[in-house]
Scaffold this motif. Structure first.
Motif, PDB file in Angstrom:
ATOM      1  N   ALA A   1     -15.128  -1.630 -32.750  1.00  0.00           N
ATOM      2  CA  ALA A   1     -14.053  -0.820 -32.162  1.00  0.00           C
ATOM      3  C   ALA A   1     -13.218  -0.114 -33.227  1.00  0.00           C
ATOM      4  O   ALA A   1     -12.725   0.996 -33.000  1.00  0.00           O
ATOM      5  CB  ALA A   1     -13.157  -1.705 -31.300  1.00  0.00           C
ATOM      6  N   ASN A   2     -13.056  -0.731 -34.396  1.00  0.00           N
ATOM      7  CA  ASN A   2     -12.259  -0.119 -35.456  1.00  0.00           C
ATOM      8  C   ASN A   2     -13.113   0.680 -36.435  1.00  0.00           C
ATOM      9  O   ASN A   2     -12.629   1.104 -37.477  1.00  0.00           O
ATOM     10  CB  ASN A   2     -11.446  -1.175 -36.195  1.00  0.00           C
ATOM     11  CG  ASN A   2     -12.331  -2.243 -36.816  1.00  0.00           C
ATOM     12  OD1 ASN A   2     -13.561  -2.191 -36.734  1.00  0.00           O
ATOM     13  ND2 ASN A   2     -11.710  -3.222 -37.439  1.00  0.00           N
ATOM     14  N   GLY A   3     -14.403   0.865 -36.151  1.00  0.00           N
ATOM     15  CA  GLY A   3     -15.278   1.675 -36.981  1.00  0.00           C
ATOM     16  C   GLY A   3     -16.013   0.934 -38.078  1.00  0.00           C
ATOM     17  O   GLY A   3     -16.823   1.514 -38.785  1.00  0.00           O
ATOM     18  N   GLU A   4     -15.733  -0.357 -38.231  1.00  0.00           N
ATOM     19  CA  GLU A   4     -16.390  -1.132 -39.291  1.00  0.00           C
ATOM     20  C   GLU A   4     -17.771  -1.599 -38.855  1.00  0.00           C
ATOM     21  O   GLU A   4     -17.955  -2.079 -37.747  1.00  0.00           O
ATOM     22  CB  GLU A   4     -15.550  -2.352 -39.658  1.00  0.00           C
ATOM     23  CG  GLU A   4     -14.262  -2.015 -40.365  1.00  0.00           C
ATOM     24  CD  GLU A   4     -13.457  -3.258 -40.703  1.00  0.00           C
ATOM     25  OE1 GLU A   4     -14.015  -4.367 -40.698  1.00  0.00           O
ATOM     26  OE2 GLU A   4     -12.261  -3.095 -40.953  1.00  0.00           O
ATOM     27  N   ARG A   5     -18.718  -1.466 -39.751  1.00  0.00           N
ATOM     28  CA  ARG A   5     -20.052  -2.012 -39.537  1.00  0.00           C
ATOM     29  C   ARG A   5     -20.172  -3.376 -40.203  1.00  0.00           C
ATOM     30  O   ARG A   5     -20.870  -4.245 -39.716  1.00  0.00           O
ATOM     31  CB  ARG A   5     -21.104  -1.063 -40.109  1.00  0.00           C
ATOM     32  CG  ARG A   5     -21.114   0.292 -39.410  1.00  0.00           C
ATOM     33  CD  ARG A   5     -22.018   1.274 -40.140  1.00  0.00           C
ATOM     34  NE  ARG A   5     -21.731   2.637 -39.744  1.00  0.00           N
ATOM     35  CZ  ARG A   5     -22.328   3.263 -38.748  1.00  0.00           C
ATOM     36  NH1 ARG A   5     -23.261   2.677 -38.051  1.00  0.00           N
ATOM     37  NH2 ARG A   5     -22.001   4.497 -38.461  1.00  0.00           N
ATOM     38  N   GLY A   6     -19.523  -3.525 -41.332  1.00  0.00           N
ATOM     39  CA  GLY A   6     -19.539  -4.779 -42.058  1.00  0.00           C
ATOM     40  C   GLY A   6     -19.592  -4.552 -43.553  1.00  0.00           C
ATOM     41  O   GLY A   6     -19.587  -3.427 -44.030  1.00  0.00           O
ATOM     42  N   ALA A   7     -19.659  -5.666 -44.272  1.00  0.00           N
ATOM     43  CA  ALA A   7     -19.623  -5.603 -45.726  1.00  0.00           C
ATOM     44  C   ALA A   7     -20.920  -6.104 -46.339  1.00  0.00           C
ATOM     45  O   ALA A   7     -21.565  -7.010 -45.809  1.00  0.00           O
ATOM     46  CB  ALA A   7     -18.453  -6.429 -46.258  1.00  0.00           C
ATOM     47  N   VAL A   8     -21.261  -5.507 -47.475  1.00  0.00           N
ATOM     48  CA  VAL A   8     -22.279  -6.045 -48.366  1.00  0.00           C
ATOM     49  C   VAL A   8     -21.486  -6.737 -49.453  1.00  0.00           C
ATOM     50  O   VAL A   8     -20.677  -6.109 -50.139  1.00  0.00           O
ATOM     51  CB  VAL A   8     -23.170  -4.935 -48.965  1.00  0.00           C
ATOM     52  CG1 VAL A   8     -24.078  -5.510 -50.042  1.00  0.00           C
ATOM     53  CG2 VAL A   8     -23.977  -4.257 -47.879  1.00  0.00           C
TER      54      VAL A   8
END
Length: 188
Positions: free
Chosen positions: A95-102
């Motif tokens: 919802a906030n545009g984040e896909r995630g972190a590497v």
């Protein structure tokens, strides 16, 4: 009495605006705010008072680590990190545009190539910056770009009181995807 007079004189001198290192390029205006002089071409000293995520003063979001990468110990970790970035880039944004972190573990990663980040919402972060917890990116081989960011990104407008600073050129906001020019410069 002489010591008291000297002490009071010293306090007055040390608390006047002239003692705060004003210059011809940056100085306090009548309203107490910083004013920036411009060169004939329109350039000025950058105002970093609103630098940082969302104009500064806002904590960085803590994106969920979707992939953890450790150094392979070989001559080039670029393909390993790039594969992780590509994997996270394929995830559907939240919802906030984040896909995630590497998340890169502590250690030395050797980069003989350029990492490419081509979508919004992907974070590349290390484990730390010092001691045994440091993540180090060592550029190896011929000089090259470490990270290239291009592609489809969500356009955001930065503006408002916290981001504008005192630059009248930014009153209407500045789009993050606009062409970059020197701070305060005039483009003809």
């Amino acid at each position: 009495m002489t010591r008291l007079t000297f002490f009071l004189f010293a306090i007055v001198c040390l608390t006047t605006p002239a003692s705060f290192g004003q210059s011809q390029w940056v100085h306090f205006g009548a309203d107490g705010r910083l004013e920036y002089a411009r060169t004939p071409k329109g350039s000025q000293v950058p105002d970093f008072s609103s630098a940082g995520y969302r104009g500064g003063g806002v904590a960085l979001p803590n994106a969920i680590a979707r992939v953890k990468v450790s150094p392979a110990g070989g001559p080039d970790d670029t393909p390993l990190i790039q594969a992780a970035l590509d994997k996270v880039a394929k995830l559907v944004p939240g919802a906030n545009g984040e896909r995630g972190a590497v998340e890169l573990t502590a250690g030395k990663f050797r980069l003989a190539g350029t990492l490419s980040m081509h979508v919004s919402g992907v974070v590349l972060r290390g484990a730390g910056s010092s001691g045994t917890h440091a993540t180090v990116l060592e550029m190896v081989g011929a000089p090259h770009l470490a990270i290239e960011m291009k592609g489809e990104f969500h356009e955001q407008t930065f503006g408002g009181d916290s981001c504008r600073g005192h630059n009248p050129d930014h009153e209407a906001g500045h789009k993050a995807m606009d062409p970059l020019h020197g701070y305060g410069s005039t483009v003809s």
